[in-house]
Design an enzyme around this catalytic site. Structure first.
Site, PDB file in Angstrom:
ATOM      1  N   GLY A   1     -15.851   1.480  29.009  1.00  0.00           N
ATOM      2  CA  GLY A   1     -14.798   1.791  29.970  1.00  0.00           C
ATOM      3  C   GLY A   1     -14.204   3.149  29.676  1.00  0.00           C
ATOM      4  O   GLY A   1     -14.188   3.607  28.534  1.00  0.00           O
TER       5      GLY A   1
ATOM      6  N   ALA B   1     -10.961   6.046  31.073  1.00  0.00           N
ATOM      7  CA  ALA B   1      -9.795   6.331  31.899  1.00  0.00           C
ATOM      8  C   ALA B   1      -9.404   7.788  31.711  1.00  0.00           C
ATOM      9  O   ALA B   1     -10.094   8.544  31.020  1.00  0.00           O
ATOM     10  CB  ALA B   1      -8.646   5.391  31.525  1.00  0.00           C
ATOM     11  N   SER B   2      -8.282   8.181  32.300  1.00  0.00           N
ATOM     12  CA  SER B   2      -7.916   9.595  32.280  1.00  0.00           C
ATOM     13  C   SER B   2      -7.581  10.095  30.877  1.00  0.00           C
ATOM     14  O   SER B   2      -7.775  11.273  30.571  1.00  0.00           O
ATOM     15  CB  SER B   2      -6.718   9.836  33.206  1.00  0.00           C
ATOM     16  N   LEU B   3      -7.089   9.217  29.999  1.00  0.00           N
ATOM     17  CA  LEU B   3      -6.668   9.643  28.673  1.00  0.00           C
ATOM     18  C   LEU B   3      -7.612   9.212  27.558  1.00  0.00           C
ATOM     19  O   LEU B   3      -7.589   9.796  26.467  1.00  0.00           O
ATOM     20  CB  LEU B   3      -5.263   9.100  28.357  1.00  0.00           C
ATOM     21  N   ALA B   4      -8.416   8.186  27.778  1.00  0.00           N
ATOM     22  CA  ALA B   4      -9.215   7.631  26.679  1.00  0.00           C
ATOM     23  C   ALA B   4     -10.441   6.904  27.218  1.00  0.00           C
ATOM     24  O   ALA B   4     -10.587   6.694  28.425  1.00  0.00           O
ATOM     25  CB  ALA B   4      -8.362   6.665  25.849  1.00  0.00           C
ATOM     26  N   GLN B   5     -11.317   6.522  26.293  1.00  0.00           N
ATOM     27  CA  GLN B   5     -12.456   5.677  26.617  1.00  0.00           C
ATOM     28  C   GLN B   5     -12.623   4.641  25.509  1.00  0.00           C
ATOM     29  O   GLN B   5     -12.108   4.809  24.400  1.00  0.00           O
ATOM     30  CB  GLN B   5     -13.725   6.505  26.797  1.00  0.00           C
ATOM     31  N   VAL B   6     -13.342   3.553  25.821  1.00  0.00           N
ATOM     32  CA  VAL B   6     -13.481   2.440  24.879  1.00  0.00           C
ATOM     33  C   VAL B   6     -14.957   2.195  24.594  1.00  0.00           C
ATOM     34  O   VAL B   6     -15.778   2.115  25.512  1.00  0.00           O
ATOM     35  CB  VAL B   6     -12.828   1.153  25.441  1.00  0.00           C
TER      36      VAL B   6
ATOM     37  N   LYS C   1     -10.923   2.176  20.883  1.00  0.00           N
ATOM     38  CA  LYS C   1     -10.354   3.054  21.909  1.00  0.00           C
ATOM     39  C   LYS C   1     -10.148   4.430  21.299  1.00  0.00           C
ATOM     40  O   LYS C   1      -9.484   4.575  20.266  1.00  0.00           O
ATOM     41  CB  LYS C   1      -9.026   2.494  22.413  1.00  0.00           C
TER      42      LYS C   1
ATOM     43  N   ASP D   1       2.438  -0.599  32.699  1.00  0.00           N
ATOM     44  CA  ASP D   1       1.251  -0.101  33.402  1.00  0.00           C
ATOM     45  C   ASP D   1       0.234  -1.214  33.646  1.00  0.00           C
ATOM     46  O   ASP D   1      -0.942  -1.093  33.279  1.00  0.00           O
ATOM     47  CB  ASP D   1       0.611   1.032  32.588  1.00  0.00           C
TER      48      ASP D   1
END
Length: 518
Positions: free
Chosen positions: A144, A146-151, A166, A299
């Site tokens: 996965g 997102a705008s700030l991080a990935q997992v 993460k 969020d």
């Protein structure tokens, strides 16, 4: 031309200041100038477009609305292109704004992916340990982003336990200071030219929230706190992954997989009752808002909540999984109590008390109240003050959207700029959970959800009343006892009403009858 020159000089000063502060090389100067140039060019083009559009008075109100709508669209498209090219926190900003600007909705799925090599380098730099020393396996491709991080999925070397790792996008460290300065500069410039569209409150909130979201050690602490809080409420089937390690840019957690809440096929195939899922969502987030000492997850969008089938030991055949604990807030006790009274007034269609407590929680004037009532409930004003438990129709959603496009957006921006920041985040949480609930396509409508909300609100008010009674001496004193009976009766009225409705639903399920639409 003078205005354009002033904007360019100010932007150049912003870039130079950030660059000197960071002590960067020539490549950074070049890329910083390029990023800043995009922002300045887009800002100037949009300001000029509005100035030209508004220069000559139109012949009719209809023509004015048409011209302004076309200008909105052109500027939104220009801005979207800049947000996409600059990436970094600009994607995050666009995602925030997509609630009001439909053109920005594609940014919800705009998720950058950092290279495995950059993740390896960052992990070594931040932990002092190479990936291979800590993990037996580490998937190169993220599960996965997102705008700030990935997992990434991995396996611990010492315990062979599967974990989720993460990691922050490494490039953020380089660009966030400059990008935050550009965001602040952009909103300040817009305010200078168009004072009625004051969005500086949004950049102020980002200045506070973003450092928290980028601190994964803090996120780990938030997750552990929420996990501990809900462990004392076993009736709520909520799972929060255990945190094994938390650094500023790296978070190692227990691997707990699930499916999206809007995967209705999965729910139906596994016999998971959508209405029960909806009820549990209501319990979780009302507990976070109204529970004493509860942390509020700010969020809860579709990517941060998952569901999986369970063995039913906690009374339900599913578990809800809550991820991404970077943005949390604590609600002050008196604000929480007044907010509970506001919602009880909304549910009772008591407009007088709605206005009273809207002023208490957000300093809302009588003139602003209709817009605030719609913002807090997601309903049009008439529905918000008469029949909030009715199902929101597509026509009502379209009506609200059209109203924003016809001038209310300016009033809404002004309103959001004056309310306390914690109320802004509560409103955001309300909107996101409302969207999750609608995605479940429940068959009962919102009646049960509002009964659950009323239960938490009445409990909050009852506790305040009991606190006040104790301050006046023994509960056995005649006046105190009378106060206690009134408070207890009001509280039990809601409790019994919800219990009766829950019993009615359980009987229908036991008899194999379908859920009833409200």
């Amino acid at each position: 031309m003078r205005r354009k020159r002033n904007i360019t000089i100010a932007a150049t000063g912003t870039v130079a200041s950030a660059a000197l502060f960071l002590g960067v090389d020539g490549r950074y100067y070049y890329e910083a100038a390029e990023r800043s140039g995009r922002v300045v060019a887009t800002l100037y083009a949009c300001i000029n477009d509005y100035k030209v559009t508004l220069k000559d008075p139109p012949k009719s109100e209809e023509e004015a609305n048409s011209l302004l709508k076309a200008c909105h669209k052109r500027c939104a498209i220009r801005t979207l292109k800049t947000l996409e090219k600059n990436g970094s926190i600009f994607i995050k900003l666009g995602q925030h704004l997509s609630k009001w600007v439909e053109t920005f909705v594609p940014l919800q799925d705009k998720c950058p992916v950092s290279s495995f090599e950059s993740i390896e380098d960052m992990f070594l730099k931040d932990t002092g340990t190479p990936l291979s020393d800590l993990f037996e396996t580490f998937d190169r491709d993220p599960i996965g982003s997102a705008s700030l991080a990935q997992v990434h999925r991995a396996t611990l070397k010492d315990t062979h336990k599967p974990v989720a790792v993460k990691v922050q996008h490494p490039s953020l460290d380089e660009w966030v200071p400059l990008d935050m300065a550009l965001t602040k500069f952009s909103f300040a410039t817009l305010k200078r030219f168009f004072p009625e569209y004051d969005l500086e409150w949004l950049s102020d909130e980002m200045q506070k929230s973003l450092p928290q979201e980028l601190n994964f050690a803090l996120e780990g602490s938030n997750a552990q706190r929420a996990r501990q809080y809900f462990s004392a409420i076993p009736r709520i089937p909520l799972l929060i992954p255990e945190v094994m390690m938390g650094k500023r840019r790296v978070l190692v957690m227990e691997y707990v997989a699930g499916r999206r809440l809007d995967d209705l096929k999965y729910l139906d195939e596994n016999g998971i009752d959508r209405d029960e899922v909806s009820a549990m969502l209501a319990h979780i987030f009302n507990e976070m808002i109204f529970g004493d000492g509860a942390p509020l997850h700010c969020d809860p969008h579709g990517g941060n909540i998952a569901i999986r089938k369970s063995d039913g030991k906690r009374g339900y055949n599913f578990d809800l999984i809550l991820y991404d604990h970077g943005l949390y807030r604590d609600i002050p006790k008196q604000l929480r109590r007044d907010y509970a009274k506001l919602w009880l007034a909304v549910i009772d269609a008591d407009e007088k008390n709605m206005r009273k407590y809207a002023k208490s929680v957000a300093n809302i004037t009588d003139e602003q109240f209709p817009l605030f009532a719609s913002a807090i409930t997601g309903r049009d004003y008439v529905t918000a003050t008469t029949s909030i438990t009715s199902t929101r129709t597509s026509a009502e959603k379209e009506q609200i959207s059209s109203a924003l496009g016809e001038g209310l957006i300016e009033q809404l921006i002004r309103l959001l700029g004056q309310v306390p920041r914690v109320i802004l985040l509560i409103l955001k949480t309300n909107d996101l959970t409302r969207s999750l609930d609608e995605g479940l396509q429940t068959r009962q409508g919102p009646a049960r959800t509002f009964l659950i909300l009323a239960q938490y609100c009445s409990r909050t008010v009852f506790r305040e009343q009991m606190e006040t009674i104790r301050e006046h001496g023994s509960i056995l004193r005649p006046r105190n006892f009378a106060r206690f009976v009134r408070a207890w009766a009001a509280y039990m009225h809601i409790e019994l009403k919800l219990s009766a409705y829950e019993f009615y639903l359980s009987c229908r399920r036991a008899l194999g009858l379908p859920a009833v639409a409200m």
